[in-house]
Design an enzyme around this catalytic site. Sequence first.
Site, PDB file in Angstrom:
ATOM      1  N   LYS A   1     -10.520  -1.373  10.071  1.00 40.50           N
ATOM      2  CA  LYS A   1     -10.609  -2.555   9.192  1.00 40.50           C
ATOM      3  C   LYS A   1     -10.865  -3.815  10.018  1.00 40.50           C
ATOM      4  O   LYS A   1     -10.832  -4.921   9.501  1.00 40.50           O
ATOM      5  CB  LYS A   1      -9.321  -2.725   8.396  1.00 40.50           C
ATOM      6  CG  LYS A   1      -8.860  -1.422   7.756  1.00 40.50           C
ATOM      7  CD  LYS A   1      -8.465  -1.573   6.336  1.00 40.50           C
ATOM      8  CE  LYS A   1      -7.743  -0.328   5.881  1.00 40.50           C
ATOM      9  NZ  LYS A   1      -8.038   0.066   4.547  1.00 40.50           N
TER      10      LYS A   1
ATOM     11  N   CYS B   1      -4.591   1.939  -3.996  1.00 38.75           N
ATOM     12  CA  CYS B   1      -3.442   2.602  -3.345  1.00 38.75           C
ATOM     13  C   CYS B   1      -2.200   1.725  -3.467  1.00 38.75           C
ATOM     14  O   CYS B   1      -1.403   1.621  -2.523  1.00 38.75           O
ATOM     15  CB  CYS B   1      -3.717   2.904  -1.876  1.00 38.75           C
ATOM     16  SG  CYS B   1      -5.072   4.020  -1.621  1.00 38.75           S
TER      17      CYS B   1
ATOM     18  N   ASP C   1       3.327  -4.420   8.122  1.00 33.62           N
ATOM     19  CA  ASP C   1       2.050  -3.702   8.037  1.00 33.62           C
ATOM     20  C   ASP C   1       0.943  -4.758   8.090  1.00 33.62           C
ATOM     21  O   ASP C   1       0.686  -5.454   7.111  1.00 33.62           O
ATOM     22  CB  ASP C   1       2.019  -2.914   6.723  1.00 33.62           C
ATOM     23  CG  ASP C   1       0.662  -2.258   6.478  1.00 33.62           C
ATOM     24  OD1 ASP C   1      -0.220  -2.376   7.343  1.00 33.62           O
ATOM     25  OD2 ASP C   1       0.502  -1.628   5.419  1.00 33.62           O
TER      26      ASP C   1
ATOM     27  N   HIS D   1       0.873  -1.168   0.000  1.00 30.26           N
ATOM     28  CA  HIS D   1       0.000   0.000   0.000  1.00 30.26           C
ATOM     29  C   HIS D   1       0.915   1.224   0.000  1.00 30.26           C
ATOM     30  O   HIS D   1       1.995   1.189   0.583  1.00 30.26           O
ATOM     31  CB  HIS D   1      -0.837  -0.047   1.286  1.00 30.26           C
ATOM     32  CG  HIS D   1      -1.899   1.000   1.389  1.00 30.26           C
ATOM     33  ND1 HIS D   1      -1.634   2.302   1.725  1.00 30.26           N
ATOM     34  CD2 HIS D   1      -3.250   0.930   1.212  1.00 30.26           C
ATOM     35  CE1 HIS D   1      -2.766   2.989   1.762  1.00 30.26           C
ATOM     36  NE2 HIS D   1      -3.764   2.174   1.443  1.00 30.26           N
TER      37      HIS D   1
ATOM     38  N   GLN E   1      -4.283  -5.387   6.898  1.00 30.27           N
ATOM     39  CA  GLN E   1      -5.292  -6.265   6.290  1.00 30.27           C
ATOM     40  C   GLN E   1      -5.290  -7.658   6.927  1.00 30.27           C
ATOM     41  O   GLN E   1      -6.071  -8.512   6.526  1.00 30.27           O
ATOM     42  CB  GLN E   1      -5.045  -6.408   4.781  1.00 30.27           C
ATOM     43  CG  GLN E   1      -5.226  -5.110   4.007  1.00 30.27           C
ATOM     44  CD  GLN E   1      -6.676  -4.633   3.958  1.00 30.27           C
ATOM     45  OE1 GLN E   1      -7.610  -5.397   4.248  1.00 30.27           O
ATOM     46  NE2 GLN E   1      -6.873  -3.387   3.597  1.00 30.27           N
TER      47      GLN E   1
HETATM   48  N1  PMP Z   1      -1.709  -0.571   4.810  1.00 35.13           N
HETATM   49  C1  PMP Z   1      -2.625  -1.330   4.212  1.00 35.13           C
HETATM   50  C2  PMP Z   1      -2.243  -2.713   3.764  1.00 35.13           C
HETATM   51  C3  PMP Z   1      -3.910  -0.859   4.005  1.00 35.13           C
HETATM   52  O1  PMP Z   1      -4.814  -1.623   3.414  1.00 35.13           O
HETATM   53  C4  PMP Z   1      -4.229   0.444   4.441  1.00 35.13           C
HETATM   54  C5  PMP Z   1      -5.614   1.010   4.225  1.00 35.13           C
HETATM   55  N2  PMP Z   1      -6.154   0.722   2.988  1.00 35.13           N
HETATM   56  C6  PMP Z   1      -3.242   1.198   5.071  1.00 35.13           C
HETATM   57  C7  PMP Z   1      -1.996   0.651   5.247  1.00 35.13           C
HETATM   58  C8  PMP Z   1      -3.526   2.559   5.595  1.00 35.13           C
HETATM   59  O2  PMP Z   1      -4.454   2.470   6.631  1.00 35.13           O
HETATM   60  P1  PMP Z   1      -5.178   3.748   7.227  1.00 35.13           P
HETATM   61  O3  PMP Z   1      -5.752   4.496   6.071  1.00 35.13           O
HETATM   62  O4  PMP Z   1      -6.229   3.198   8.124  1.00 35.13           O
HETATM   63  O5  PMP Z   1      -4.139   4.542   7.953  1.00 35.13           O
END
Ligand code: PMP
Length: 553
Positions: free
Chosen positions: A223, A360, A197, A120, A200
């Site tokens: 999430k 993203c 990270d 991401h 997910q």
């Molecule tokens: N890492 C991953 C793998 C994500 O899916 C996301 C959110 N789509 C993020 C980071 C960022 O998370 P947040 O917008 O809640 O800060």
Amino acid sequence: MPSNIFRPHFPFFSNTQSEPYVYLDSAATSQKLQLVIDITQQYYQERSVNVHRSSHHLAASVTEQFEQSRSTIQQFIGAKSHKEIVWTKGATESINLVASGLANNYFKAGDRIVVSALEHHANIVPWQQIAEALDLKLDVMPVDPHGVLKLQASLDLISDNTALVAIGHVSNALGNINPIEALIAKAKKVGALTFIDGTQAVSHLAVNVQQLDCDFYVFSGHKMFGPTGMGVLYGKYALLEQLPPYQLGGEMIQQVSFAKTTFQPPPLKFEAGTPNIAGVLGLARASEFIQVHRNSMIEHEHNLYQALLATLLAIPKVKLWGDNNNSICVQSFTVQGVNPYDLAVLLDKRNIAVRVGDHCAMPLMSALDIDGTIRVSLAAYNNLEEINIFGHALIECIGLLTEPNTQIVTENNVLKHKQGELAPIAESIKQAKGWDQTYRQLMLAGKNLVRLPQQYKTATTAVQGCESQVWIRCYLDADKLVLEGDSPSKIVRGLLAVVFEALSGKTAKQVLAFNLADYLAELHLAKHLSQSRGNGLSAVVGKINEYCQSHSL
Ligand code: PMP
């Protein structure tokens, strides 16, 4: 709609029972538990006091509950100590906190940072910026043509010069579970830090950071059925001690004088200012719920995922991305010859929420040589009937987008109609009944578009601010405006045809005087367009107006 044991815990579904809304976008954000809503509401209604500051008994009680929540999260991810749990406003902030801290005093000349091609943007850009600022090399762990991490090549990238390996536990774009255990082991061998990270992962997989032996692990509350604006940074205590504070202010200090300020030990060192107290309490509730139901959730999600795979595999021309044998219940796909944005628009019209685009993860899309995918992301509250509804709708929508259609006849896109009458394309859209016919007519209209030759599809003709790629070229031929345009989206091509029909052949002055908003309103188009499509259309019109302004004298 038949239920499952998890679904009644999510009020979202009871609100929409009269008009079924099939929510298949949980990787963007999950629905929220009633338990989370209740505790959040209770805090604001009955216990709205600050933590760590006031000495009255209610403040003491809420502070205890707030700190107890740290222990709940500690158990949730198997951390050694509650002092290793830092509250943040989300995974993004957690990543930035660590990145900026490490940038301050950890890296040295010649160090390399390793990230994966699947990340991401939140787990790319902070590291990329540090690498640029400190003149370090950023290595990218590669993926195969399906989007699966190439393990051996990735392990080979981790060398004695590697200072940090940053990777998602699960890819948000494709759902793949990454082989983080092997990568962590290799990183440890070469003395590199490991940053995972887990955004997910945590609502789908049991996570134990001590067993993983990673240095940092981050995730977001929203999430995992919890609140937005709430996240977690786990870090090994010794490392948290070494990181400098991220923000400065109240609560993170020990002593302040004009001569010197000293800071609290972790985790408070990283929690300047009044925290998201309701968010912390809500997140703890969400994690308790997941822990209690973990095994049955995993089993249910597995069944849902298998049903989703079977549904998609049975539809011709569907291409699945990612590792379908090693995935959470998320599936990305494309359909040969069908623009994913168009498909998502038509599914949305059938009350089916999926995500479309690059998720993203633009570098991943580049690696796979695609613009984007449709992503179906499931959670424990989904049921088999929803997958069935989705499957039927998908077949219908693909049919609509691929059906052979004839052209509406106009003369070279030039508006030739009598005063007070609508041009043919506009008339056909106005006559359409409901969104289904409107979209059909739009797609027919797209066939009338004077397509832009390939050599003109450049940065100059590209329209910024559209969901899909769009290019338009304007020029004057004997004072009359000529418009050419293109987009991979059939629906966007239709919208361009509508706009071009209205404006082509006019002088620049006439275009500027023309009220396009009223014209489109007369076609009842606005109500059928999503906000992003509406914004895209405004961007197109803006570009034409800009051209006409500079050529109207
Ligand atoms: N890492 C991953 C793998 C994500 O899916 C996301 C959110 N789509 C993020 C980071 C960022 O998370 P947040 O917008 O809640 O800060």
